[in-house]
Write an enzyme that holds these catalytic residues in place. Structure first.
Site, PDB file in Angstrom:
ATOM      1  N   CYS A 159     -24.661   6.808  49.229  1.00 31.03           N
ATOM      2  CA  CYS A 159     -25.619   7.067  48.459  1.00 31.03           C
ATOM      3  C   CYS A 159     -26.595   5.762  48.486  1.00 31.03           C
ATOM      4  O   CYS A 159     -26.119   4.586  48.350  1.00 31.03           O
ATOM      5  CB  CYS A 159     -24.822   6.987  46.870  1.00 31.03           C
ATOM      6  N   CYS A 210     -32.733   9.158  50.812  1.00 31.14           N
ATOM      7  CA  CYS A 210     -31.530   9.399  49.782  1.00 31.14           C
ATOM      8  C   CYS A 210     -30.650  10.529  50.477  1.00 31.14           C
ATOM      9  O   CYS A 210     -31.434  11.345  51.118  1.00 31.14           O
ATOM     10  CB  CYS A 210     -32.725  10.256  48.706  1.00 31.14           C
TER      11      CYS A 210
END
Ligand code: DGL
Length: 288
Positions: A69, A208
């Site tokens: 992440c 992302c």
């Protein structure tokens, strides 16, 4: 067993890349679907949530956890590595996705961060990421530190993670929503880059872990000459190299129990993992 953590399902793209390169490695994946998207949370919340989730993976036997992440890596990783791990889990390790990504973009090992060494760094880099990753500014700062003449524009994409998590993949109406979101963010980034460099970015980073799911939409919206760097392969190669250097952190296993997916959310409501990584992924189980 290696733990892998994301705010939701995005890290499954990283998991798929890692499993392709390390097919006999045991993984335990945890998605904090109940509290995603992290990109819209405060830095304090992101730090708290990430610490709790990594603690869950440690408690289940993971010696090494990968923050799959960008938002958690940008906001929480350094604090956890420098203060929390030494005090509470000195024998465990925590890695993120930013370091290997900056290395891949600049063509330099992380510790060679003196200006002017990154001869192979592209002249311009566009970064698509969550609001908190963009606010943290880590990609721009770390790229410019190595390649001061590189133009870096970081573009946040609010709403895109939620649209992906909501199961937009594969549904026609929602596909239109995703196409519109990606098209809009790309148009803005191209305009900002044109103002700065008079041309399109040489390279674009999907910063992302959810975004590789809609890579083809970014591809369609970007000029053909712009290269896309997507993280699953980059992070998988970095993990492979890390395990070569630290073989005691690897955990082998060829049985069908060598992969578990856990979620803090309702497993029935979480998008089918197969959408993120086709090929034999088990269903999510609820974290108890
Ligand atoms: N997939 C995560 C990232 O790479 C976070 C998305 C979110 O929860 O906002 O940044």
């Amino acid at each position: 067993m290696i733990g892998m953590f994301d705010s939701g399902s995005g890290g499954l793209t990283i998991l798929a890349g890692c499993r392709a390169l390390l097919p006999h490695q045991k993984f335990l994946y945890l998605g904090d679907h109940a509290r995603a998207p992290y990109g819209e949370k405060t830095p304090g919340q992101i730090l708290d949530f990430t610490r709790t989730m990594v603690g869950e993976l440690f408690a289940r036997g993971c010696g090494l956890v990968v923050l799959a992440c960008n938002t958690a890596s940008a906001i929480a990783l350094r604090e956890l590595q420098e203060n929390w791990l030494p005090a509470h889990h000195p024998e465990r390790r925590l890695l993120g996705v930013l370091v290997p990504t900056v290395e891949a973009l600049t063509g330099l090992p992380w510790d060679r961060d003196a200006p002017g060494l990154a001869e192979n760094c592209p002249a311009s880099v566009g970064v698509f990421a969550t609001r908190r990753t963009v606010e943290a500014g880590t990609y721009g700062r770390e790229i410019r530190r190595r390649a001061p003449t590189c133009a870096v524009i970081e573009q946040s994409c609010p709403g895109l993670v939620s649209a992906i998590e909501d199961g937009a993949i594969g549904r026609n109406a929602a596909q239109d929503e995703l196409t519109a979101l990606v098209g809009g963010f790309t148009k803005t980034l191209l305009a900002r880059m044109k103002e700065e460099t008079a041309g399109p970015p040489a390279v674009v980073l999907l910063g992302c872990t959810h975004y590789p799911m809609v890579e083809e939409l970014f591809r369609a919206a970007l000029p053909a000459a712009t290269k896309i760097v997507s993280q699953p392969g980059v992070v998988a190669r970095a993990l492979w190299a890390y395990l070569e250097r630290h073989p005691h952190m690897a955990g082998g296993g060829k049985d069908e129990t060598s992969l578990h997916l856990l979620t803090t959310g309702d497993p029935a409501a979480v998008i089918d993992p197969a959408c993120f990584a086709p090929g034999g992924l088990p269903a999510f189980e609820r974290l108890d």
